[in-house]
Design an enzyme around this catalytic site. Structure first.
Site, PDB file in Angstrom:
ATOM      1  N   MET A  12       3.997   9.698 -11.946  1.00 47.05           N
ATOM      2  CA  MET A  12       3.474  11.027 -12.307  1.00 47.05           C
ATOM      3  C   MET A  12       4.411  11.701 -13.293  1.00 47.05           C
ATOM      4  O   MET A  12       5.629  11.646 -13.119  1.00 47.05           O
ATOM      5  CB  MET A  12       3.396  11.906 -11.060  1.00 47.05           C
ATOM      6  CG  MET A  12       2.539  11.327  -9.969  1.00 47.05           C
ATOM      7  SD  MET A  12       2.535  12.442  -8.580  1.00 47.05           S
ATOM      8  CE  MET A  12       1.552  11.497  -7.428  1.00 47.05           C
ATOM      9  N   HIS A  24      -0.110   2.741 -11.076  1.00 48.01           N
ATOM     10  CA  HIS A  24      -1.114   3.794 -11.320  1.00 48.01           C
ATOM     11  C   HIS A  24      -0.445   4.899 -12.125  1.00 48.01           C
ATOM     12  O   HIS A  24       0.372   5.651 -11.600  1.00 48.01           O
ATOM     13  CB  HIS A  24      -1.602   4.302  -9.939  1.00 48.01           C
ATOM     14  CG  HIS A  24      -2.556   5.443 -10.005  1.00 48.01           C
ATOM     15  ND1 HIS A  24      -2.869   6.200  -8.890  1.00 48.01           N
ATOM     16  CD2 HIS A  24      -3.285   5.968 -11.021  1.00 48.01           C
ATOM     17  CE1 HIS A  24      -3.734   7.142  -9.231  1.00 48.01           C
ATOM     18  NE2 HIS A  24      -4.003   7.030 -10.519  1.00 48.01           N
ATOM     19  N   HIS A  55       1.209  -0.491  -4.412  1.00 44.49           N
ATOM     20  CA  HIS A  55       0.667   0.545  -5.303  1.00 44.49           C
ATOM     21  C   HIS A  55       1.793   1.502  -5.699  1.00 44.49           C
ATOM     22  O   HIS A  55       2.473   2.073  -4.856  1.00 44.49           O
ATOM     23  CB  HIS A  55      -0.451   1.288  -4.576  1.00 44.49           C
ATOM     24  CG  HIS A  55      -1.172   2.279  -5.429  1.00 44.49           C
ATOM     25  ND1 HIS A  55      -2.139   1.932  -6.348  1.00 44.49           N
ATOM     26  CD2 HIS A  55      -1.080   3.634  -5.496  1.00 44.49           C
ATOM     27  CE1 HIS A  55      -2.610   3.020  -6.928  1.00 44.49           C
ATOM     28  NE2 HIS A  55      -1.977   4.074  -6.452  1.00 44.49           N
ATOM     29  N   SER A 114       0.943   2.713  -0.931  1.00 46.14           N
ATOM     30  CA  SER A 114       1.486   3.529  -2.013  1.00 46.14           C
ATOM     31  C   SER A 114       2.904   3.950  -1.653  1.00 46.14           C
ATOM     32  O   SER A 114       3.124   4.690  -0.683  1.00 46.14           O
ATOM     33  CB  SER A 114       0.624   4.765  -2.220  1.00 46.14           C
ATOM     34  OG  SER A 114       1.373   5.733  -2.927  1.00 46.14           O
ATOM     35  N   ASP A 130       2.844   4.772  -7.860  1.00 48.03           N
ATOM     36  CA  ASP A 130       2.298   5.987  -8.469  1.00 48.03           C
ATOM     37  C   ASP A 130       3.313   6.649  -9.392  1.00 48.03           C
ATOM     38  O   ASP A 130       4.325   7.177  -8.937  1.00 48.03           O
ATOM     39  CB  ASP A 130       1.937   7.000  -7.371  1.00 48.03           C
ATOM     40  CG  ASP A 130       0.689   6.597  -6.623  1.00 48.03           C
ATOM     41  OD1 ASP A 130      -0.353   6.385  -7.279  1.00 48.03           O
ATOM     42  OD2 ASP A 130       0.746   6.490  -5.379  1.00 48.03           O
ATOM     43  N   ASP A 188      -8.295   5.630  -3.612  1.00 48.15           N
ATOM     44  CA  ASP A 188      -6.927   6.141  -3.511  1.00 48.15           C
ATOM     45  C   ASP A 188      -6.944   7.596  -3.069  1.00 48.15           C
ATOM     46  O   ASP A 188      -7.439   8.464  -3.796  1.00 48.15           O
ATOM     47  CB  ASP A 188      -6.269   5.999  -4.892  1.00 48.15           C
ATOM     48  CG  ASP A 188      -4.789   6.379  -4.895  1.00 48.15           C
ATOM     49  OD1 ASP A 188      -4.264   6.732  -3.825  1.00 48.15           O
ATOM     50  OD2 ASP A 188      -4.184   6.309  -5.988  1.00 48.15           O
ATOM     51  N   MET A 237      -0.349   8.282 -13.698  1.00 46.83           N
ATOM     52  CA  MET A 237      -0.921   9.633 -13.768  1.00 46.83           C
ATOM     53  C   MET A 237      -0.121  10.366 -14.835  1.00 46.83           C
ATOM     54  O   MET A 237       0.722  11.222 -14.564  1.00 46.83           O
ATOM     55  CB  MET A 237      -0.833  10.315 -12.395  1.00 46.83           C
ATOM     56  CG  MET A 237      -1.874   9.781 -11.431  1.00 46.83           C
ATOM     57  SD  MET A 237      -1.506  10.176  -9.732  1.00 46.83           S
ATOM     58  CE  MET A 237      -0.454   8.793  -9.318  1.00 46.83           C
ATOM     59  N   MET A 279     -10.678   7.862  -7.527  1.00 47.82           N
ATOM     60  CA  MET A 279      -9.786   8.748  -6.782  1.00 47.82           C
ATOM     61  C   MET A 279     -10.596   9.476  -5.714  1.00 47.82           C
ATOM     62  O   MET A 279     -11.623  10.085  -6.011  1.00 47.82           O
ATOM     63  CB  MET A 279      -9.128   9.780  -7.708  1.00 47.82           C
ATOM     64  CG  MET A 279      -8.096   9.226  -8.672  1.00 47.82           C
ATOM     65  SD  MET A 279      -6.722   8.360  -7.904  1.00 47.82           S
ATOM     66  CE  MET A 279      -6.004   9.617  -6.854  1.00 47.82           C
TER      67      MET A 279
END
Ligand code: DX5
Ligand code: ZN
Length: 219
Positions: free
Chosen positions: A37, A66, A33, A8, A35, A175, A68, A137
């Site tokens: 957000m 991913h 990965h 990540s 992330d 994760d 979020m 998660m």
């Protein structure tokens, strides 16, 4: 089942992001990965399209994005355009999860669903046939460097069992909080896509990847 370590980049050194991704590629890793957000679905804000577009120019890794993000359906086209190979959306963030998954697939990339620790696998059982991966998660989404939630182990087993019963063979990704102690636990429970941030990036990147690779081979 094919195993993948998915570093990540949330834990990367952003001054040297391109260089660090090259190191991961040289170590033979295939997945990255990413992330995203939004400060709404989760408290923190990370980065978005411009960063992904930049690293896409130099990397051939599989971009596992991913999201979020609240109502991620709004951004599917944007993330595909900037280089995502797979898009993961949270079950809790979508008004119409089924439609969102369909839109991701229609956009020509892989689709995955993520579950927060409190969300039961049962809630998405009706969609298992339609997705390419299930992300469980193992911490509350939002920050790197948190501790693994122990109840997750049972949840991974449950998901595996449910897939078996339904004749679905998709990988389970985990994760959050993966380290030397928890890696063998999640592998044993049935996870095969292993996201790790601080475990990979804290200290010597290449050495860490080698060390983690050895543990994954052994299990
Ligand atoms: C958390 C992110 C994770 C995070 C994992 O919300 O989804 O991908 O980077 O970090 P570690 O491995 O440090 O727990
Ligand atoms: Zn993540």
């Amino acid at each position: 089942m094919e195993y993948q370590l998915c570093p990540s980049i949330l834990s990367a050194d952003f001054n040297r992001l391109g260089e660090q991704i090259q190191t991961l590629e040289r170590q033979g890793l295939k997945w990255l990965h990413i992330d995203v957000m939004d400060g709404d679905f989760v408290p923190s804000i990370s980065f978005g399209m411009p960063v992904i577009r930049s690293i896409r120019r130099e990397s051939n890794m599989f971009f596992d994005v991913h999201l979020m993000v609240t109502e991620p359906e709004r951004y599917i086209q944007d993330f595909v355009a900037c280089g995502a190979d797979s898009i993961t959306v949270h079950a809790e963030a979508c008004e119409d999860l089924e439609r969102t998954v369909e839109r991701i697939r229609d956009a020509g990339v892989k689709a995955a669903i993520a579950l927060k620790p409190a969300t039961s696998v049962m809630e998405v059982s009706y969609l298992l046939q339609d997705i390419d991966m299930l992300l469980i998660m193992t911490v509350q989404p939002g920050f790197g460097g948190q501790e693994y939630i122990e109840d997750s182990t049972e949840k991974i087993r449950q998901a595996r069992q449910m897939m078996k019963e339904e004749g679905v063979e998709i990988p389970i990704q985990v994760d959050g909080g993966i380290d030397e102690r928890t890696l063998p636990i999640v592998l044993e429970a049935g996870a095969s896509r292993i996201v790790a941030g601080s475990y990979v990036f804290n200290g010597d990147l290449a050495e860490n990847v080698k060390k983690i690779g050895k543990i994954m081979e052994r299990e």
